[in-house]
Write an enzyme that holds these catalytic residues in place. Structure first.
Site, short mmCIF file in Angstrom:
data_model
loop_
_atom_site.label_atom_id
_atom_site.label_comp_id
_atom_site.label_asym_id
_atom_site.label_seq_id
_atom_site.Cartn_x
_atom_site.Cartn_y
_atom_site.Cartn_z
N ASP A 171 47.39 47.42 16.52
CA ASP A 171 47.96 48.75 16.72
C ASP A 171 48.88 49.18 15.58
OD1 ASP A 171 46.66 48.28 19.07
OD2 ASP A 171 48.38 48.59 20.38
N ARG A 203 42.35 25.18 8.06
CA ARG A 203 41.62 25.36 9.31
C ARG A 203 40.24 25.95 9.07
NH1 ARG A 203 46.89 27.66 12.67
NH2 ARG A 203 47.78 25.62 13.10
N GLU A 237 57.26 47.06 24.17
CA GLU A 237 56.21 46.04 24.21
C GLU A 237 55.10 46.53 25.13
OE1 GLU A 237 53.61 43.22 24.29
OE2 GLU A 237 55.31 42.99 22.92
#
Length: 740
Positions: free
Chosen positions: A512, A571, A265
Site C-alpha cells: 500500500d 536464501r 494500522e
C-alpha cells in the site's frame, strides 16, 4: 511462471468436494433458471454481482467492483466467481488480503440465490435445542467451537480450543462469535489481519449449526456488514502509517522527540510482519561476541577476504581495506573466540545483496544506507532494552545469514519472539498521549505545493478518515509479499517462478505505501527482487518458526536424499535448490535436535497434533509415514552423521553440531514461499523519500520493508529487524524535528 504438483492435488480434492456439493443442490431439476443481479458493499464501494442459474445450479458468476483496490480487491473480483461456480455455493474461502471485497462478492451471491430460490422469507422450523461442537482448520491446526442453540436462535458460540497466532487472532476470536450471536448469521466480514481465523470460526460454527438442524438460507438472509460511520478528521504533527516494528519505533521516537503522533494500522492488531518473524536481529557487539567460540568455517571465510582486491569493490573499497587490517590483526592473535566488526557486517551485507537480474543488469546495495544500518543496529537494540525488555538470547547464524551475529528476543509461551517488545512500544505510545487507530487503511497521501501534508484512509466499515500532518507522514506499511500481482509484474530475478507460491507474510502486506508514494512521484528501486523463504509450509506458507537451530537442518527431497548445503549463503540459493526438487522437501530431525531447539517438548507435541510435524519412534516408521524410501533415507543420515563426526561434508556444510540418530524422529514438509520484497520506496540515510529526480519529497519519510536500496537483490537473514528499527528511529526523530 510454472505450476506445481501440490496445487493440482488440492484442486482435485476441491473439485471432488465441489461435485458433491453441486450434486446435492442439483437433485431437483425444477429449480429456478435465469440471471439474478445484486450488490453488496466492498472496500471501495458497491460490488455488483450477476448469478446465472440453470435448474437451480450455479453455472456462471460475474462480479464488478470498479472502486476496489487494483492488485488486492481486484484479485477477489477475478478469482472468487470461478470458485463459487466450482463449489456450487458461496461458502468458499475469501482471497487473502481482500477480505472486504471477498465478503461483498459472497454476500451478493447469497442474496441473488435467495432471490432466485425464494428462500429469503422461508420459514424456519427451529433448532434442536442443545450444545454442539464443530471443528475447522485454522492457521496452525484445528479450531474447535461449542455452539448452544435454543429452538429459535443461536444462544452462544465459544471457541474452546485453537492453535492460532497469539495477538493476531485475538480480535477474531472475540468478535466473530459475538457477531454470529448478535446478528444470527454466518455471513460476516472477517477481521482484518485474521482472515483465516475468522473463516475457521465461521466454518466450525456452521458445522455445529447443521448438527442442530440449522437452515443456512435462513442464516444467509441475515447477512451482516457494518455500516460506515460519519467521516473522521484529525490532525497531529506526525502521522505514521503501519504498526509493525518500523512504524512503532518511528512513532515512539517521534513522541520522544516532542511531536504529537497518530499511528494507523489496517489490521486489527499491531505487529505486522515483525510479529510473524522470528525477530532475529543482526548487530555487532564485540564485547559479547568476543566471548563466543569461533565457529567452523569462520577462519576460512576471513582468510578468503584477505585475498580480495579493494579495487574490485570500489563502492566499499575503504571498508574492505579497514576490514582486511582487522582480520590480519585477529589471525595473528588468539582465534579461539569469534571475530566480528561493523566493517565485516557492512561488507557482507553489500556483497550478499549483489545480484544480477533476468535482464542482465546488476543491482547493489546503497552503501550509505548499509553503513547507517550496520553502524546503528546495536544502538537500536540497546534502545529496545530501555523499555524493560529482557536481554536477547545467544547469538546464532540465521538461515540465509553470513555470520554468527543474530540474536532473538527471549522465548515466550506464544511462540512469537517479538511480541513483548512490540507490546512495550505500544504501551509507551498509549501511556504518553499518542493515538492508535486500528482497522484503518491508508489509501492516498495528501499533498500541497509538492509537500506531503496528510493521509486519506478508510476504516474497515467504510468510514472515511482524513489525517492532517503538521510536520510529516512516515510510511511503514511493509512490503508486497501478499500481492502476487505486484510480485509477478516486477519480477526480474526468478525464472519459472511458480504462480501458486504462498507467502510467509501477513496477508495484508500488499504494498500500500509503495503504491501511495508512487502516485505522488516517489522513486522506486529494486522492485524486481523478491526473496523466498525456503523453509515454509507447503499448505499455509507459514515459516519454520526456528523449530531447531539452522546448523541442525537436514534437507531431504522426496526420494530421501540431501540436495543442498543447508547453511549455504543466501536464501535464494536454498530456495532455488528446493524448487528444483519438486513441490516440497522435508526437514529431518531427531530428539536431540528437538531438545536443543527453541521450545519445550509440549510445543513440538502440539505441532505433531496439528499435522505440522510428523513423528515416529524409528526412522523406518518415519520413512513410511512420509512415503520416502527407507534405505535411501537411512543412507543419507548415515552419511550426514559421519560428516558431523569428521567435520567434512560432501555438500560443503561446515557448521554441524548434532548427529541425527536418537529417536523419536521427526519430519517437517517444507516448500519455499514469498518472504521478503527487497524493492520499494527510495530513501536517503535520513529516511526521507526521494522523487524520480532524486530530490527530497518534503514531509514524507519511510522505513522498513516498504523501502528499497539497502538489501539490493538479497536480504541477509537477521538484517530486516536491524533495518526496521534503525530507520524507524531515524524517520521518527527527523520527522519530529522538521520545521514547517
Amino acid at each position: 511462471m510454472k505450476k506445481s504438483r501440490i496445487p493440482t492435488l488440492l484442486l482435485s480434492i476441491v473439485m471432488l468436494l465441489s461435485l458433491a456439493a453441486c450434486g446435492q443442490e442439483s437433485k431437483s431439476a425444477s429449480g429456478p433458471s435465469g440471471e439474478y443481479s445484486t450488490s453488496a458493499k466492498g472496500f471501495g464501494g458497491d460490488v455488483n454481482v450477476t448469478v446465472t442459474l440453470e435448474n437451480g445450479v450455479i453455472v456462471a458468476v460475474t462480479a464488478e467492483g470498479p472502486s476496489e483496490t487494483a492488485g488486492v480487491g481486484s484479485n477477489a473480483i477475478d478469482q472468487l466467481p470461478d470458485a463459487i461456480v466450482a463449489a456450487g455455493n458461496a461458502d468458499v474461502d475469501g482471497v487473502s488480503g481482500a477480505t472486504m471485497t471477498s465478503n461483498a462478492i459472497k454476500t451478493a451471491v447469497k442474496k441473488a440465490l435467495n432471490e432466485a430460490r425464494g428462500t429469503e422469507q422461508e420459514a424456519f422450523d427451529g433448532y434442536t435445542e442443545g450444545t454442539y461442537t464443530g471443528t475447522a482448520q485454522g492457521n496452525n491446526g484445528p479450531l474447535k467451537v461449542e455452539v448452544t442453540v435454543s429452538k429459535d436462535k443461536i444462544e452462544s458460540v465459544e471457541v474452546v480450543s485453537n492453535n492460532e497466532t497469539a495477538l493476531l487472532s485475538v480480535p477474531a476470536l472475540e468478535r466473530i462469535p459475538s457477531e454470529i450471536v448478535e446478528h444470527q448469521t454466518l455471513t460476516l466480514d472477517a477481521v482484518s489481519g485474521a482472515t483465516v481465523t475468522s473463516n475457521a470460526i465461521i466454518a466450525a460454527t456452521k458445522n455445529a449449526v447443521l448438527q442442530a438442524g440449522g437452515n443456512m438460507a435462513y442464516l444467509d438472509a441475515n447477512a451482516y456488514a457494518p455500516e460506515a460511520g460519519d467521516p473522521i478528521e484529525k490532525d497531529a504533527e506526525v502521522v505514521v502509517v503501519g504498526a509493525g516494528g518500523a512504524g512503532l519505533s518511528a512513532a515512539v521516537t517521534a513522541l520522544q522527540n516532542g511531536a504529537s503522533v497518530i499511528l494507523i494500522e489496517k489490521n486489527a492488531t499491531l505487529g505486522g510482519n515483525t510479529l510473524q518473524s522470528g525477530c532475529g536481529w543482526c548487530s555487532v557487539n564485540p564485547e559479547v561476541q568476543g566471548k563466543v567460540e569461533t565457529k567452523a568455517g569462520q577462519i576460512e571465510t576471513l582468510q578468503s577476504y584477505l585475498e580480495l582486491k579493494p579495487a574490485d569493490y570500489p563502492a566499499v573499497a575503504d571498508v574492505l581495506e579497514v576490514l582486511q587490517g582487522q582480520i590480519r590483526d585477529y589471525l595473528a592473535g588468539d582465534t579461539t573466540y569469534m571475530f566480528d566488526s561493523v566493517e565485516l557486517f557492512i561488507f557482507q551485507t553489500y556483497i550478499m545483496g549483489t545480484r544480477t537480474g533476468l535482464d542482465g543488469t546488476t543491482i547493489t546495495g546503497n552503501v550509505d544506507l548499509i553503513k547507517t544500518m550496520c553502524t546503528q543496529s546495536e544502538d537500536a537494540r540497546q534502545w529496545i532494552y530501555s523499555f524493560d525488555i529482557d536481554e536477547f538470547r545467544n547469538y546464532n547464524t540465521p538461515i540465509g545469514g553470513p555470520w554468527h551475529r543474530s540474536r532473538e528476543p527471549q522465548k515466550n509461551e506464544t511462540g512469537k519472539n517479538g511480541l513483548p517488545m512490540l507490546q512495550a512500544l505500544e504501551t509507551y505510545l498509549l501511556n504518553n498521549g499518542a493515538e492508535i487507530m486500528y482497522e484503518t487503511r491508508a489509501t492516498d497521501l495528501i499533498t500541497k505545493k509538492g509537500a506531503v501534508t496528510g493521509v486519506l484512509a478508510k476504516k474497515t466499515d467504510g468510514t472515511p478518515v482524513t489525517l492532517h500532518a503538521k510536520k510529516a507522514v512516515i510510511l511503514c506499511t511493509g512490503g508486497y509479499g501478499a500481492n502476487s500481482e505486484m510480485v509477478f509484474k516486477h519480477n526480474n530475478y526468478w525464472k519459472d517462478l511458480p504462480d501458486d507460491l504462498l507467502t510467509t507474510n501477513c496477508k495484508t502486506s500488499t504494498g500500500d505505501g509503495i503504491t501511495m508514494a508512487e502516485k505522488i512521484g516517489a522513486q522506486l528501486t529494486g522492485m524486481g527482487f523478491v526473496q523466498l523463504m525456503p523453509t515454509s509450509s507447503p499448505v499455509t506458507g507459514d515459516t519454520f518458526k526456528s523449530m531447531i537451530e539452522p546448523y541442525d537442518f537436514i534437507f531431504v527431497d522426496p526420494t530421501g536424499n540431501r540436495f543442498i548445503n543447508e547453511m549455504a549463503e543466501g536464501r535464494d540459493t536454498l530456495s532455488a535448490a528446493a524448487l528444483s526438487v519438486g513441490s516440497y522437501f522435508y526437514v529431518i530431525m531427531d530428539q536431540q535436535m528437538i531438545d536443543n531447539g527453541n521450545y519445550d517438548q509440549s510445543w513440538y507435541d502440539a505441532k505433531v497434533d496439528a499435522g505440522i510435524l510428523v513423528k515416529a519412534d524409528t526412522l523406518e516408521e518415519l520413512a513410511k509415514k512420509i512415503d520416502v524410501d527407507y534405505n535411501a533415507l537411512q543412507k543419507t543420515l548415515n552419511n550426514y552423521n559421519a560428516a558431523v563426526k569428521s567435520g567434512v561434508d560432501s555438500l560443503g556444510k561446515t557448521e554441524m553440531v548434532h548427529t541425527c540418530e536418537v529417536g523419536p524422529f521427526y519430519a517437517c514438509p517444507r516448500r519455499p514461499a514469498i518472504h521478503y520484497t527487497m524493492g520499494g520506496i527510495t530513501i536517503n540515510s535520513n529516511a526521507q523519500v526521494l522523487d524520480t529526480d532524486g530530490n527530497v519529497i518534503k514531509g514524507l519519510y519511510a522505513a522498513g520493508e516498504t523501502t528499497g536500496g539497502i538489501h539490493a537483490g538479497n536480504r541477509c537473514g537477521g538484517n530486516a529487524v536491524a533495518d526496521i528499527f534503525v530507520f524507524g528511529r531515524i524517520a521518527g526523530k527527523n520527522a519530529a524535528s522538521l520545521k514547517k
